[in-house]
Design a protein around this motif. Structure first.
Motif, PDB file in Angstrom:
ATOM      1  N   ILE A 139       0.846  -1.207   0.000  1.00 17.00           N
ATOM      2  CA  ILE A 139       0.000   0.000   0.000  1.00 17.00           C
ATOM      3  C   ILE A 139       0.877   1.251   0.000  1.00 17.00           C
ATOM      4  CG2 ILE A 139      -1.630   1.366   1.373  1.00 17.00           C
ATOM      5  CD1 ILE A 139      -2.846  -1.299   2.335  1.00 17.00           C
ATOM      6  N   ALA A 140       1.896   1.274   0.865  1.00 20.05           N
ATOM      7  CA  ALA A 140       2.792   2.435   0.942  1.00 20.05           C
ATOM      8  C   ALA A 140       3.508   2.654  -0.388  1.00 20.05           C
ATOM      9  CB  ALA A 140       3.799   2.245   2.069  1.00 20.05           C
ATOM     10  N   ALA A 141       3.937   1.575  -1.015  1.00 23.94           N
ATOM     11  CA  ALA A 141       4.643   1.681  -2.296  1.00 23.94           C
ATOM     12  C   ALA A 141       3.714   2.214  -3.385  1.00 23.94           C
ATOM     13  CB  ALA A 141       5.192   0.317  -2.701  1.00 23.94           C
ATOM     14  N   THR A 142       2.447   1.815  -3.325  1.00 23.70           N
ATOM     15  CA  THR A 142       1.470   2.305  -4.304  1.00 23.70           C
ATOM     16  C   THR A 142       1.185   3.783  -4.076  1.00 23.70           C
ATOM     17  OG1 THR A 142       0.454   0.099  -4.362  1.00 23.70           O
ATOM     18  CG2 THR A 142      -0.821   1.911  -5.295  1.00 23.70           C
ATOM     19  N   GLN A 143       1.061   4.170  -2.822  1.00 17.20           N
ATOM     20  CA  GLN A 143       0.810   5.581  -2.490  1.00 17.20           C
ATOM     21  C   GLN A 143       1.972   6.480  -2.914  1.00 17.20           C
ATOM     22  OE1 GLN A 143      -0.037   4.981   1.690  1.00 17.20           O
ATOM     23  NE2 GLN A 143      -2.254   5.105   1.376  1.00 17.20           N
ATOM     24  N   ALA A 144       3.167   5.895  -2.998  1.00 17.96           N
ATOM     25  CA  ALA A 144       4.329   6.671  -3.447  1.00 17.96           C
ATOM     26  C   ALA A 144       4.287   6.916  -4.952  1.00 17.96           C
ATOM     27  CB  ALA A 144       5.616   5.937  -3.078  1.00 17.96           C
ATOM     28  N   LEU A 145       3.478   6.105  -5.663  1.00 19.24           N
ATOM     29  CA  LEU A 145       3.410   6.205  -7.118  1.00 19.24           C
ATOM     30  C   LEU A 145       2.171   6.939  -7.629  1.00 19.24           C
ATOM     31  CD1 LEU A 145       4.604   2.588  -8.037  1.00 19.24           C
ATOM     32  CD2 LEU A 145       5.919   4.703  -8.252  1.00 19.24           C
ATOM     33  N   THR A 146       1.175   7.111  -6.752  1.00 20.55           N
ATOM     34  CA  THR A 146      -0.036   7.823  -7.165  1.00 20.55           C
ATOM     35  C   THR A 146      -0.679   8.520  -5.975  1.00 20.55           C
ATOM     36  OG1 THR A 146      -2.180   7.634  -8.284  1.00 20.55           O
ATOM     37  CG2 THR A 146      -1.570   5.816  -6.835  1.00 20.55           C
ATOM     38  N   ASP A 147      -1.273   9.674  -6.252  1.00 19.57           N
ATOM     39  CA  ASP A 147      -2.060  10.351  -5.222  1.00 19.57           C
ATOM     40  C   ASP A 147      -3.549  10.232  -5.535  1.00 19.57           C
ATOM     41  OD1 ASP A 147      -2.247  11.976  -7.433  1.00 19.57           O
ATOM     42  OD2 ASP A 147      -1.571  13.807  -6.445  1.00 19.57           O
ATOM     43  N   LYS A 148      -3.856   9.359  -6.510  1.00 14.11           N
ATOM     44  CA  LYS A 148      -5.244   9.134  -6.922  1.00 14.11           C
ATOM     45  C   LYS A 148      -5.857   7.976  -6.112  1.00 14.11           C
ATOM     46  CE  LYS A 148      -5.036  12.094 -10.407  1.00 14.11           C
ATOM     47  NZ  LYS A 148      -3.647  12.559 -10.300  1.00 14.11           N
ATOM     48  N   PRO A 149      -7.187   7.879  -6.081  1.00  7.04           N
ATOM     49  CA  PRO A 149      -7.844   6.798  -5.319  1.00  7.04           C
ATOM     50  C   PRO A 149      -7.504   5.412  -5.865  1.00  7.04           C
ATOM     51  CG  PRO A 149      -9.421   8.527  -5.896  1.00  7.04           C
ATOM     52  CD  PRO A 149      -8.178   8.800  -6.686  1.00  7.04           C
ATOM     53  N   PHE A 150      -7.332   4.469  -4.957  1.00 11.57           N
ATOM     54  CA  PHE A 150      -7.200   3.053  -5.321  1.00 11.57           C
ATOM     55  C   PHE A 150      -7.743   2.224  -4.161  1.00 11.57           C
ATOM     56  CE2 PHE A 150      -3.182   3.935  -3.134  1.00 11.57           C
ATOM     57  CZ  PHE A 150      -3.021   2.831  -2.298  1.00 11.57           C
ATOM     58  N   GLY A 151      -7.963   0.951  -4.406  1.00  3.12           N
ATOM     59  CA  GLY A 151      -8.515   0.082  -3.372  1.00  3.12           C
ATOM     60  C   GLY A 151      -7.641  -1.129  -3.119  1.00  3.12           C
ATOM     61  N   VAL A 152      -8.082  -1.945  -2.159  1.00  7.44           N
ATOM     62  CA  VAL A 152      -7.393  -3.198  -1.832  1.00  7.44           C
ATOM     63  C   VAL A 152      -8.421  -4.315  -1.818  1.00  7.44           C
ATOM     64  CG1 VAL A 152      -6.123  -4.501  -0.081  1.00  7.44           C
ATOM     65  CG2 VAL A 152      -5.574  -2.088  -0.491  1.00  7.44           C
ATOM     66  N   ASN A 153      -8.105  -5.404  -2.502  1.00  7.04           N
ATOM     67  CA  ASN A 153      -8.964  -6.582  -2.537  1.00  7.04           C
ATOM     68  C   ASN A 153      -8.483  -7.572  -1.486  1.00  7.04           C
ATOM     69  OD1 ASN A 153      -9.480  -9.488  -3.467  1.00  7.04           O
ATOM     70  ND2 ASN A 153     -10.759  -8.387  -4.932  1.00  7.04           N
ATOM     71  N   LEU A 154      -9.359  -7.909  -0.531  1.00 13.14           N
ATOM     72  CA  LEU A 154      -9.040  -8.854   0.535  1.00 13.14           C
ATOM     73  C   LEU A 154      -9.857 -10.132   0.365  1.00 13.14           C
ATOM     74  CD1 LEU A 154      -9.061  -6.490   3.664  1.00 13.14           C
ATOM     75  CD2 LEU A 154      -7.119  -7.123   2.220  1.00 13.14           C
ATOM     76  N   ILE A 155      -9.221 -11.269   0.578  1.00 13.27           N
ATOM     77  CA  ILE A 155      -9.912 -12.560   0.514  1.00 13.27           C
ATOM     78  C   ILE A 155     -10.555 -12.825   1.873  1.00 13.27           C
ATOM     79  CG2 ILE A 155      -9.680 -15.023   0.054  1.00 13.27           C
ATOM     80  CD1 ILE A 155      -9.140 -13.195  -2.356  1.00 13.27           C
ATOM     81  N   THR A 156     -11.863 -13.021   1.881  1.00 14.88           N
ATOM     82  CA  THR A 156     -12.580 -13.139   3.157  1.00 14.88           C
ATOM     83  C   THR A 156     -12.160 -14.363   3.968  1.00 14.88           C
ATOM     84  OG1 THR A 156     -14.410 -14.292   2.062  1.00 14.88           O
ATOM     85  CG2 THR A 156     -14.596 -11.905   2.283  1.00 14.88           C
ATOM     86  N   MET A 157     -11.581 -15.375   3.298  1.00 12.16           N
ATOM     87  CA  MET A 157     -11.162 -16.581   4.015  1.00 12.16           C
ATOM     88  C   MET A 157      -9.739 -16.468   4.577  1.00 12.16           C
ATOM     89  SD  MET A 157     -12.801 -19.543   1.569  1.00 12.16           S
ATOM     90  CE  MET A 157     -12.147 -18.815   0.053  1.00 12.16           C
ATOM     91  N   HIS A 158      -9.092 -15.328   4.385  1.00 11.55           N
ATOM     92  CA  HIS A 158      -7.734 -15.142   4.891  1.00 11.55           C
ATOM     93  C   HIS A 158      -7.747 -15.247   6.415  1.00 11.55           C
ATOM     94  CE1 HIS A 158      -3.772 -13.455   5.649  1.00 11.55           C
ATOM     95  NE2 HIS A 158      -3.540 -13.349   4.356  1.00 11.55           N
ATOM     96  N   PRO A 159      -6.831 -16.035   7.011  1.00  8.73           N
ATOM     97  CA  PRO A 159      -6.833 -16.220   8.466  1.00  8.73           C
ATOM     98  C   PRO A 159      -6.588 -14.947   9.267  1.00  8.73           C
ATOM     99  CG  PRO A 159      -4.854 -17.164   7.476  1.00  8.73           C
ATOM    100  CD  PRO A 159      -5.778 -16.825   6.360  1.00  8.73           C
TER     101      PRO A 159
END
Length: 364
Positions: free
Chosen positions: A78-98
């Motif tokens: 996330i931090a690396a992505t924020q360093a490359l853009t100041d535009k909106p983006f999201g994160v996809n999480l797998i609901t079964m992740h422990p």
């Protein structure tokens, strides 16, 4: 009419069409905070900082594929992505992740604006955790009843993904899902996904009531994608019929359908299932051991294809829209073309309808 008048008329027609397109996907743009309501599908190993930031910088909405990342690794991405853009983006999480709760916390602490809850039905508690943290919650609805339930639980937007998509897929095409769901869900934006690679196709769903679209395959083969060149070349060579779903050969051992390019790995998987079934029937393996043997076949196969370029034995996940990938192109060019194709379709339709006499119908 002079040439200048003709050019002016064309320009006015395109401006009118562009305004229509902006009205159609305005709810999606407002929800995402972007000028175009195009999301990047979350693809493991592919949807990372470079591609996500490129999509967002081009006016779309990039989405990081968390997959099996642990909380620290996700925070780093996330931090690396924020360093490359100041535009909106999201994160996809797998609901079964422990460690799902911790992953949500990471997104909230990093001020990620949108969290996509995928790979299963999210609990009301998880949706609440996302929203209480200040992020918008997006979920997947493979059927109308589930879509309505998720909205009641607090989901703020839905993605309906047809079986034409790449990766793990359900059994129903987007064409059918759209007819089932779009006329009945109006409280939240609904984004369509699966088999989309042209703006005119996206336009059709916007006119049915969708608020935007999610595309993956087209972006996986973009210049900014970190996928191996052999992976991208496989996309360029492929036709729609090459993107097939994995099959199970015995109902006692279910296989989650995954759509990808047919290759040596696909054929070996069928042989592996048959061999495992023989070992089970002979008593060499228990049912649980046999199921694990089948499930572990593809372990690491996606990484081998995407990162190492083993497109013959690896898992080359791709949607049926792969047949429309004709070249490796920059994300900005892809985004531009999607918009222009939608505008072209609106202009052409206006021209056709304008030629009808008021007493004529499209049929007569």
């Amino acid at each position: 009419m002079s040439m200048t008048d003709t050019d002016q008329a064309r320009q006015q027609a395109r401006q009118k069409a562009r305004a229509t397109l902006e009205r159609l996907w305005a709810p999606g743009c407002a929800f995402l905070g972007t000028p175009t309501a195009i999301l990047g599908g979350a693809m493991s190993w592919v949807s990372e900082r470079n591609l996500v930031s490129a999509i967002s910088n081009a006016g779309g909405f990039g989405v990081i594929a968390c997959g099996a990342m642990n909380p620290d690794r996700l925070a780093e991405e996330i931090a690396a992505t924020q360093a490359l853009t100041d535009k909106p983006f999201g994160v996809n999480l797998i609901t079964m992740h422990p460690e799902l709760d911790k992953l949500v916390d990471v997104c909230v602490e990093a001020r990620v604006g949108h969290v996509v809850l995928a790979g299963g039905v999210p609990s009301g508690a998880t949706i609440k955790q996302v929203r209480d943290g200040g992020a918008r919650a997006i979920g997947f609805a493979p059927a109308l009843a589930l879509g309505k339930r998720l909205v009641k639980q607090g989901i703020e937007a839905l993605v309906i993904e047809g079986s034409e998509a790449g990766g793990h897929v359900g059994p129903v095409s987007l064409n059918v899902l759209a007819q089932e769901i779009l006329p009945h869900i109006h409280d939240v934006p609904v984004f369509v996904a699966g088999g989309l690679a042209r703006g005119d196709a996206v336009l059709g769903y916007l006119e049915q009531g969708a608020s935007g679209a999610q595309l993956g395959t087209l972006f996986a083969a973009s210049s900014e994608s970190i996928a191996h060149e052999a992976f991208k070349k496989a996309f360029v060579r492929a036709s729609a019929r090459d993107a097939i779903t994995s099959n199970q050969i015995d109902e006692r051992f279910p296989v989650i359908p995954v759509r990808g390019l047919n290759n040596g790995g696909t054929r070996r998987f069928m042989a592996h299932q048959a061999a495992t079934l023989t070992r089970f029937t002979s008593g060499e393996l228990s049912k649980e051991e046999a199921q694990l043997e089948i499930e572990h076949f593809w372990a690491g196969a996606l990484r081998r294809a995407v990162i190492e370029g083993d497109v013959e034995q690896g898992s080359v996940m791709a949607g049926q829209s792969v047949g429309m990938v004709k070249a490796v192109r920059p994300v900005a060019e892809i985004m531009h073309d999607l918009v222009e194709q939608a505008v072209d379709a609106l202009v052409a339709r206006e021209a056709r309808c304008g030629h009808l006499h008021p007493t004529e119908t499209a049929i007569g």
